[in-house]
Scaffold this motif. Structure first.
Motif: not given
Ligand SMILES: Cc1cc2nc3c(=O)[nH]c(=O)nc-3n(C[C@H](O)[C@H](O)[C@H](O)COP(=O)(O)OP(=O)(O)OC[C@H]3O[C@@H](n4cnc5c(N)ncnc54)[C@H](O)[C@@H]3O)c2cc1C
Length: 370
Positions: A267-285
Motif C-alpha cells: 500500500p506504500y507506493p504513493q506520494p502520501h508516505r508512511c514516514t517523515d522523509v523519503t530518499i530515492a534516485d532523482y531519475w529523469g533529472i
C-alpha cells in the motif's frame, strides 16, 4: 490462534506482531524462499489477537501531508562516490549523529547477509551506505529503538516503507515523539534472502573461492537509470580482480520472481508516505534540469512532516538542495504510483530453483540468455 496472516501475500515480514506479543509467542522464521514470516508457538499463545490488530499491512496509513519534493546532492565528492544516489542518507544520518542520536540502517554482515544495525558514530554508520537488494533481517531493532527513545536518545530509522510502518505500529504513541525520525527508500520491491544465498553459492561454484565482496550497483559507467542499476560486481577469494554479473539484476528487475509476494499488494507506493522523509534516485533529472545532472549521483528527497523538514534543514551545510515539482518525480517513479506486478508464473521459477537449482531456474526464466 493458528496464524497471524491470512495468506503470505498479506504479510510483509516487518515483525510488528512479534514485538507486540506480550507472551513471547511469535518467532520470525524463514520459509522455503528465505523470507521471514511470523510463526505462533501455540503453547504460549493466549489468543489475545493483538498480533493481528497491530499489523500495519496492507492498510498502510500515511503520517504526513502532501510531501515537498527536493533534488539533493552531497557536497563532498567522496560521499557521492560511496553512495547509491546523491548521498542523502549520509547527510541525514550525519545530522542525527550530530544531535547525539542513533542511526539504524541495513548492512552486509561477515557472511554477506543483509541485516539492520545500529550506529552512534560515522564509522559504524558507513556500512549502512549503498542499496542492498535483499530483505534485511530486523532482529531486535524495534526493541533497541524503543530503549533508545525511552532513554531520551534521538533516533533515525532507515529502511523500506513496510519496515518503517512496522516500527511505527510496534512503538505506538512512543513513535510519535519528536526524537524519532522515520526515513524510507522508495522501494521497487524487496528480493528474497533465499535467492540471494543461492546466487552467492552459484557465483562461488562458477568462479571458485569464497565470495568476499559484492556491490549491487555501480557508478563505474556513471549514475543513470540505464547504467548504474545493472552492474552487480563481486569478488571471490581466488579472483585477482572484481567481476561483473547481470543475473541478479535480471531476476530482480526483469523477471521479478524473487520479489516478496506481499510487494504485489504493497500500500506504500504513493506520494502520501508512511514516514517523515523519503530518499530515492532523482531519475529523469537530466531532462528536467540538465545543469543539475551529475554522473556521480543525484538524490530525490520527499519531506512529509515537520520532523522531516527539521532534520533536512540541519543538512544544509552538507547538501545542495533545490525544491522541485511533484509532477517531475511522479512521472519517473513507478513506485510512487502503485505496487510492482509479480509474474504469474512465479511459483514455477521457485519450483525449478528448489528442485534443480538456480542455474536451471535462470535458464528457464531467460532462455534467450543461455
Ligand atoms: C530494495 C530497494 C529498492 C529500491 N527501489 C528504488 C526505486 O524503485 N526507485 C528509487 O528511486 N530508489 C529506490 N531505492 C533507493 C535507492 O536505491 C537508494 O537507496 C536511495 O536513493 C538512497 O541513496 P543515498 O545515496 O541517499 O544513500 P546510500 O548511502 O546509498 O544509503 C542507502 C540507504 O538505504 C538503506 N538500505 C540499503 N539496503 C536496504 C535494504 N535491503 N533494506 C532496507 N533499507 C536498505 C540503508 O539503510 C540506507 O539508509 C531502493 C532501495 C532499496 C534498498
Amino acid at each position: 490462534m493458528d496464524q497471524v496472516y491470512k495468506e503470505k501475500a498479506l504479510c510483509c515480514g516487518c515483525g510488528a506482531c512479534k514485538s507486540a506479543c506480550p507472551y513471547g509467542a511469535i518467532e520470525m522464521e524463514p520459509d522455503e524462499e528465505g523470507f521471514l514470516y511470523p510463526v505462533i508457538r501455540k503453547e504460549l499463545c493466549r489468543d489475545c489477537g493483538l498480533c493481528q490488530k497491530i499489523c500495519p499491512f496492507p492498510e498502510g496509513k500515511g503520517v504526513g501531508s502532501e510531501p515537498i519534493f527536493y533534488l539533493a546532492k552531497h557536497k563532498d565528492a567522496r560521499v557521492l562516490s560511496l553512495s547509491t544516489s546523491g548521498g542523502a542518507f549520509t547527510a541525514l544520518s550525519d545530522a542525527m549523529l550530530r544531535r547525539g542520536g542513533a542511526v539504524y540502517g541495513a548492512v552486509l554482515d561477515e557472511n554477506l547477509q543483509v541485516r539492520h544495525a545500529r550506529a552512534v558514530t560515522p564509522e559504524e554508520r558507513d556500512p549502512m551506505r549503498v542499496s542492498k537488494y535483499v530483505q534485511s533481517r530486523l532482529g531486535d531493532t524495534f526493541s533497541q529503538i524503543k530503549a533508545d527513545l525511552l532513554e531520551g536518545r534521538p533516533v533515525l530509522f532507515t529502511g523500506t516503507p513496510c519496515q518503517n510502518a512496522g516500527l511505527r505500529a510496534s512503538l505506538g504513541a512512543l513513535g510519535e515523539k519528536d526524537e524519532l525520525v522515520c526515513c524510507d527508500v522508495i522501494c521497487y520491491g524487496i528480493p528474497s534472502p533465499g535467492a540471494w544465498e543461492a546466487y552467492k553459492k552459484l557465483l562461488e561454484q562458477e568462479r571458485g573461492g569464497k565470495l568476499k565482496w559484492v556491490s549491487f550497483r555501480s557508478k563505474a559507467l556513471g549514475w543513470s537509470r540505464v547504467g548504474s542499476n545493472k552492474i552487480f560486481q563481486y569478488q571471490t577469494s581466488t579472483m585477482p580482480v572484481r567481476g561483473e554479473d547481470p543475473r541478479f539484476y535480471q531476476m530482480f528487475f526483469e523477471n521479478r520472481s524473487i520479489i516478496r509476494p506481499s510487494c504485489g499488494n504493497c500500500p506504500y507506493p504513493q506520494p502520501h508516505r508512511c514516514t517523515d522523509v523519503t530518499i530515492a534516485d532523482y531519475w529523469g533529472i537530466e531532462k528536467f534540469a540538465p545543469r543539475a545532472y551529475d554522473s556521480r549521483g543525484v538524490s530525490l528527497i520527499l519531506v512529509s512532516t515537520p520532523k522531516g523538514e527539521r532534520l533536512l534543514k540541519e543538512c544544509a551545510g552538507d547538501l545542495m538542495l533545490e525544491q522541485r515539482s511533484a509532477e517531475e518525480a511522479l512521472s519517473q517513479q513507478g513506485r510512487l504510483q502503485g505496487p510492482v506486478q509479480l509474474p504469474e508464473n512465479r511459483q514455477e521459477f521457485w519450483h525449478i530453483l528448489r528442485e534443480e537449482g538456480l542455474e536451471k531456474a535462470l535458464s528457464w526464466a531467460f532462455p534467450e540468455k543461455k
